[in-house]
Design a protein around this motif. Structure first.
Motif, PDB file in Angstrom:
ATOM      1  N   ASP A 361     -12.323  15.868 -27.375  1.00  0.00           N
ATOM      2  CA  ASP A 361     -11.674  16.218 -28.187  1.00  0.00           C
ATOM      3  C   ASP A 361     -11.210  15.378 -29.088  1.00  0.00           C
ATOM      4  O   ASP A 361     -11.258  15.612 -30.487  1.00  0.00           O
ATOM      5  CB  ASP A 361     -10.417  17.002 -27.570  1.00  0.00           C
ATOM      6  CG  ASP A 361      -9.398  18.001 -28.342  1.00  0.00           C
ATOM      7  OD1 ASP A 361      -9.706  19.166 -28.132  1.00  0.00           O
ATOM      8  OD2 ASP A 361      -8.682  17.480 -28.837  1.00  0.00           O
ATOM      9  N   LEU A 364     -14.523  13.909 -31.104  1.00  0.00           N
ATOM     10  CA  LEU A 364     -15.146  14.896 -32.132  1.00  0.00           C
ATOM     11  C   LEU A 364     -14.072  15.339 -33.132  1.00  0.00           C
ATOM     12  O   LEU A 364     -14.514  15.394 -34.362  1.00  0.00           O
ATOM     13  CB  LEU A 364     -15.400  16.268 -31.494  1.00  0.00           C
ATOM     14  CG  LEU A 364     -16.523  15.957 -30.331  1.00  0.00           C
ATOM     15  CD1 LEU A 364     -16.522  17.468 -29.589  1.00  0.00           C
ATOM     16  CD2 LEU A 364     -17.772  15.956 -31.177  1.00  0.00           C
ATOM     17  N   ARG A 365     -12.742  15.213 -33.171  1.00  0.00           N
ATOM     18  CA  ARG A 365     -11.846  15.410 -34.121  1.00  0.00           C
ATOM     19  C   ARG A 365     -11.555  14.126 -35.037  1.00  0.00           C
ATOM     20  O   ARG A 365     -10.983  14.248 -36.033  1.00  0.00           O
ATOM     21  CB  ARG A 365     -10.369  15.761 -33.572  1.00  0.00           C
ATOM     22  CG  ARG A 365     -10.528  17.239 -32.962  1.00  0.00           C
ATOM     23  CD  ARG A 365      -8.970  17.645 -32.559  1.00  0.00           C
ATOM     24  NE  ARG A 365      -8.998  18.634 -31.687  1.00  0.00           N
ATOM     25  CZ  ARG A 365      -9.179  19.883 -31.672  1.00  0.00           C
ATOM     26  NH1 ARG A 365      -9.705  20.246 -32.916  1.00  0.00           N
ATOM     27  NH2 ARG A 365      -9.443  20.744 -30.734  1.00  0.00           N
ATOM     28  N   ARG A 371     -13.255  22.879 -35.750  1.00  0.00           N
ATOM     29  CA  ARG A 371     -12.299  23.484 -34.441  1.00  0.00           C
ATOM     30  C   ARG A 371     -13.318  23.463 -33.373  1.00  0.00           C
ATOM     31  O   ARG A 371     -14.294  23.665 -33.256  1.00  0.00           O
ATOM     32  CB  ARG A 371     -11.981  24.941 -34.994  1.00  0.00           C
ATOM     33  CG  ARG A 371     -10.816  24.981 -35.858  1.00  0.00           C
ATOM     34  CD  ARG A 371     -10.538  26.542 -36.247  1.00  0.00           C
ATOM     35  NE  ARG A 371     -11.694  26.975 -37.151  1.00  0.00           N
ATOM     36  CZ  ARG A 371     -11.350  28.219 -37.584  1.00  0.00           C
ATOM     37  NH1 ARG A 371     -10.444  29.130 -37.199  1.00  0.00           N
ATOM     38  NH2 ARG A 371     -12.388  28.918 -38.327  1.00  0.00           N
ATOM     39  N   ILE A 372     -12.593  23.255 -32.030  1.00  0.00           N
ATOM     40  CA  ILE A 372     -13.392  23.126 -30.869  1.00  0.00           C
ATOM     41  C   ILE A 372     -12.905  24.574 -30.040  1.00  0.00           C
ATOM     42  O   ILE A 372     -12.027  24.687 -29.599  1.00  0.00           O
ATOM     43  CB  ILE A 372     -12.954  22.237 -29.948  1.00  0.00           C
ATOM     44  CG1 ILE A 372     -13.333  20.738 -30.746  1.00  0.00           C
ATOM     45  CG2 ILE A 372     -13.581  21.866 -28.688  1.00  0.00           C
ATOM     46  CD1 ILE A 372     -12.964  19.372 -30.198  1.00  0.00           C
ATOM     47  N   CYS A 374     -13.599  25.646 -26.367  1.00  0.00           N
ATOM     48  CA  CYS A 374     -14.015  25.427 -25.165  1.00  0.00           C
ATOM     49  C   CYS A 374     -13.647  26.329 -24.096  1.00  0.00           C
ATOM     50  O   CYS A 374     -12.671  26.493 -23.910  1.00  0.00           O
ATOM     51  CB  CYS A 374     -13.467  24.016 -24.528  1.00  0.00           C
ATOM     52  SG  CYS A 374     -13.738  23.696 -22.798  1.00  0.00           S
ATOM     53  N   TYR A 385     -19.145  24.740 -24.800  1.00  0.00           N
ATOM     54  CA  TYR A 385     -18.179  23.766 -25.585  1.00  0.00           C
ATOM     55  C   TYR A 385     -18.631  24.006 -27.006  1.00  0.00           C
ATOM     56  O   TYR A 385     -19.887  23.370 -27.584  1.00  0.00           O
ATOM     57  CB  TYR A 385     -18.625  22.663 -25.162  1.00  0.00           C
ATOM     58  CG  TYR A 385     -17.595  21.616 -25.738  1.00  0.00           C
ATOM     59  CD1 TYR A 385     -16.295  21.332 -25.142  1.00  0.00           C
ATOM     60  CD2 TYR A 385     -17.784  20.870 -26.725  1.00  0.00           C
ATOM     61  CE1 TYR A 385     -15.384  20.576 -25.503  1.00  0.00           C
ATOM     62  CE2 TYR A 385     -16.888  19.782 -27.130  1.00  0.00           C
ATOM     63  CZ  TYR A 385     -15.723  19.752 -26.503  1.00  0.00           C
ATOM     64  OH  TYR A 385     -14.410  18.886 -26.958  1.00  0.00           O
ATOM     65  N   LEU A 387     -18.526  24.212 -31.290  1.00  0.00           N
ATOM     66  CA  LEU A 387     -17.888  23.742 -32.457  1.00  0.00           C
ATOM     67  C   LEU A 387     -17.750  24.473 -33.564  1.00  0.00           C
ATOM     68  O   LEU A 387     -19.014  25.242 -34.159  1.00  0.00           O
ATOM     69  CB  LEU A 387     -18.336  22.149 -32.723  1.00  0.00           C
ATOM     70  CG  LEU A 387     -18.628  21.446 -31.740  1.00  0.00           C
ATOM     71  CD1 LEU A 387     -19.222  19.883 -31.965  1.00  0.00           C
ATOM     72  CD2 LEU A 387     -17.232  20.979 -30.923  1.00  0.00           C
ATOM     73  N   VAL A 409     -22.068  15.282 -28.319  1.00  0.00           N
ATOM     74  CA  VAL A 409     -21.479  15.926 -27.134  1.00  0.00           C
ATOM     75  C   VAL A 409     -22.418  15.602 -25.849  1.00  0.00           C
ATOM     76  O   VAL A 409     -21.947  15.284 -24.665  1.00  0.00           O
ATOM     77  CB  VAL A 409     -21.512  17.412 -27.505  1.00  0.00           C
ATOM     78  CG1 VAL A 409     -21.197  18.442 -26.228  1.00  0.00           C
ATOM     79  CG2 VAL A 409     -20.420  17.775 -28.430  1.00  0.00           C
TER      80      VAL A 409
END
Lengths: 466, 466
Positions: A361, A364-365, A371-372, A374, A385, A387, A409
């Motif tokens: 989290d 990646l942000r 927006r993730i 999961c 998972y 994106l 990832v």
């Protein structure tokens, strides 16, 4: 069949009568539209002997074969967009149930039978076939086995591999492996069954399978429980397993992002815990003498005392349970409507999951507004998972970042001893990932086996090993 | 090591320092004394790297390798009585537990760890490893996996294969396959794990394994129930599965002949149902909130009403449950003392079992006075079907009949779609049976895989494929 090129016409003439179908898009697509297949011929044999005859003819003509079940695979194992035109071998006409033995919990199905039809046949005989996937209305059982499909009940009953006692298959030389045994134990040599299962049609074509059924549990209970975080969800799983003696059938992780997607795209879907940032959809199957709702109530109280659960809803009826499942099963559709930048079907050692979710989290942000989402089969350590673009932006705006994001990832997953393909397989879309992340010794052994069983390389060329 | 022949001395010089052990009978026997092995060298490496070095040296010297765990196998896979002298590779010094993750139900064990030690380690961490065999004090986990061992809890938890998540192994070229994953789902290519499991050391040497643990059930119940016949026992199994939601851990068939053998050879063993011609030893593991004795009582009443059970004893204490299991586990020793003419480790489709027992009984007794002791893992369709001399006669008197009797038993088993080796494997004693009864296509594929992975033929030469 008048517009065939001479090579295909020559092959066509050597196939069993009546097996050919017109080439059409229905045999050349895959659900996410990432690859489009090509084919010189489409054959739909009616029996294992006809499958064998097609394979022998293709071997002689050196024409590749792409086996096709329901066509629902997500990694392109069923479509060959490049190379010499293959023959697509559809199992659509091999849909018979060859037999059912409820007293032994066994059913023998031909490969083209849909998973839904297998499940219905089992239910009709007072049994159940516990493999359960969103695509079960279309997915063929042969494809489920060839890809070792997982789904929402693998926690308790295993993946497709664990539910298969024996297979009938046509090997790349056209010989027929007749191993449809209805046995729980058979230690007579190498495990060819499990080698064909998960080989995605690259070592042979599964034409029928002896499947393991279960006696349905006396009582089924379903609950949605809000948890403080993924670590609490895992402690809840251990608590539930201890209290319920292996009675936990499903343990699915849901996230607030998924709820938001449902609100935005499928507002008719009811959300029992609308504010939960993390929640779990739990299903249990229990013995006679235990009321499932009471057992779940006991678990809920215990878990709340331990701080593992904040809030929860226990289904009071089958209709309410179906409503919970409808929510879960609507997530892929919501994802489709939002449009993912990149999707990842990963698995991790269970105790690595909270750390992975936290670290990924953050990573990646960083410098990104994506927006993730999961969610997935937490009990199996299997997360989807995915994106997505920031609200108001289009996925195309992230085209340049896609590859690096997936790389990032997968790198985090592999560093924690995870898998870059938990239940979807390799197909053609993950050939590069396998080459990149696969243990070289393992890859070398796989190539040796492929060369030994399919020296001409005609079985699903390009799939799995590239 | 001064008395080595020049070839062995040359090989010995190329092995890692300190791996050699003196050649002794301890490395050359098997439990039933049917085969006696030979060896040029005995090596006991301390690490996977040393195993790999030994394998590479043997490959260069073209010396066969016989892997050895606890040496408890019953089909001679661990002893090579003929051919050029092999190197016996003992896993006795690789006995470390590399790690345990109770919260994910995983333990990583080196191959030489005994099954008992693995079970104790799991129990010490509040978990359980459900593989359970009579020989677990000696059997090594590597051997259990290489032979895909079964035992008394396979009904619920599967054979060794189902309990393994990943393996580390040395392949015949000396390369190390590092696949010790702690994952429930991993669809990234061919299933080499399950290929090595059950290959009896003929495709490589398993040096460590990631094993699946369970959370022990809240309550365990044990009962011995007298049934009118094997068909009733199978109906009882279905009834129990329906009532107990997969909570049946063990379902063992016992016969009056076994009780007679115990009376004759081990009179101290208590027989709770001394007159029963057929009975079942049942163990259940149940959730919190259900009293196991009450649940078994409910099953007993229901089964008696249906005419499936005549009489029964439900264990009222752990001590009584252990007494029931002691009876079951004393049967192999009683058999040894009586002295079998021929033993058969067979499996059948469940619904074929009553017919097989009936027909085989008639056929084998025709013109013969032998005694039949049929018992075993009924829930798995796995019977130990053993033939003994008439009372007062010696087994040697039947020497001339042995081969024909085994032939007759296997013929009846195979005609019903059964297996001539349910849980013991092929080893060397059943190579002929595999050649005789194995599907030719399956055998050809097995030979192709063997040639691809072990082109020099150095891994356990003569085992499985001959």
């Amino acid at each position: 069949m008048t517009d065939l090129n001479p090579a295909d016409a020559n092959l066509a003439a050597r196939l069993p009568e009546g097996v050919l179908r017109p080439v059409s898009d229905a045999y050349l697509d895959e659900p996410r539209g990432r690859l489009h297949g090509r084919a010189g011929l489409i054959a739909a044999p009616r029996s294992v002997e006809e499958v064998a005859a097609v394979v022998r003819a293709c071997a002689e003509a050196r024409v590749g074969i792409v086996p096709r079940g329901g066509g629902t695979g997500l990694v392109g194992g069923q479509v060959m967009p490049e190379g010499p035109l293959p023959l697509v071998l559809s199992l659509e006409r091999m849909t018979a149930m060859r037999g059912i033995w409820p007293e032994e919990n066994v059913l023998i199905a031909e490969a083209g039978m849909t998973l839904h039809a297998v499940r219905e046949a089992a239910t009709g005989a007072g049994r159940a076939f516990p493999l359960s996937l969103a695509s079960q209305g279309t997915a063929a059982i042969g494809g489920c086995l060839s890809t070792n499909a997982g789904g929402v009940a693998a926690l308790r009953h295993g993946t497709a591999r664990a539910l298969c006692l024996g297979v009938e298959a046509v090997l790349p030389d056209g010989s027929i492996l007749r191993d449809l045994k209805r046995l729980r134990k058979d230690n007579t040599g190498y495990d060819l069954r499990d080698l064909l299962i998960g080989a995605e049609g690259s070592l042979g074509i599964i034409t029928a399978a002896a499947l393991r059924l279960i006696v349905p549990p006396a009582g089924v209970g379903t609950a949605m429980l809000e948890v403080p975080d993924p670590a609490a969800a895992l402690s809840l799983l251990a608590l539930a397993e201890g209290r319920l003696a292996g009675g936990v059938t499903s343990f699915e992780l849901l996230s607030g992002q998924g709820m938001d997607f449902l609100r935005d795209t499928l507002p008719e879907v009811r959300l029992p815990l609308p504010q939960a940032r993390w929640s779990v959809l739990l299903e249990v199957g229990l013995p006679e003498g235990l009321d499932p709702a009471q057992a779940l109530e006991g678990l809920l109280v215990d878990a709340m005392e331990r701080g593992l659960v904040r809030d929860g809803v226990i289904a009071q009826s089958g209709a309410q349970a179906r409503e919970f499942w409808h929510l879960r099963e609507s997530l892929p559709e919501a994802n489709r409507r939002i449009g993912a930048i990149a999707s990842h079907d990963i698995s991790l050692p269970l105790s690595d999951i909270p750390g992975f979710i936290r670290d990924a989290d953050v990573a990646l942000r960083q410098g990104s507004d994506l927006r993730i989402h999961c969610f997935g089969h937490l009990g199996d350590g299997n997360l989807h998972y995915n994106l997505f673009p920031a609200k108001g932006r289009r996925r195309e705006e992230y085209d340049g970042a896609r590859k690096a994001l997936t790389e990032q990832v997968h790198e985090m997953v592999m560093a924690r001893g995870g898998s870059f393909s938990a239940e979807h397989g390799i197909g053609r879309l993950k050939v590069g990932d396998l080459a990149r992340w696969g243990d070289p010794v393992r890859l070398q052994a796989m190539r040796a086996i492929k060369a030994a069983l399919d020296p001409l390389g005609i079985m699903n060329p390009g799939a799995v090993l590239g």
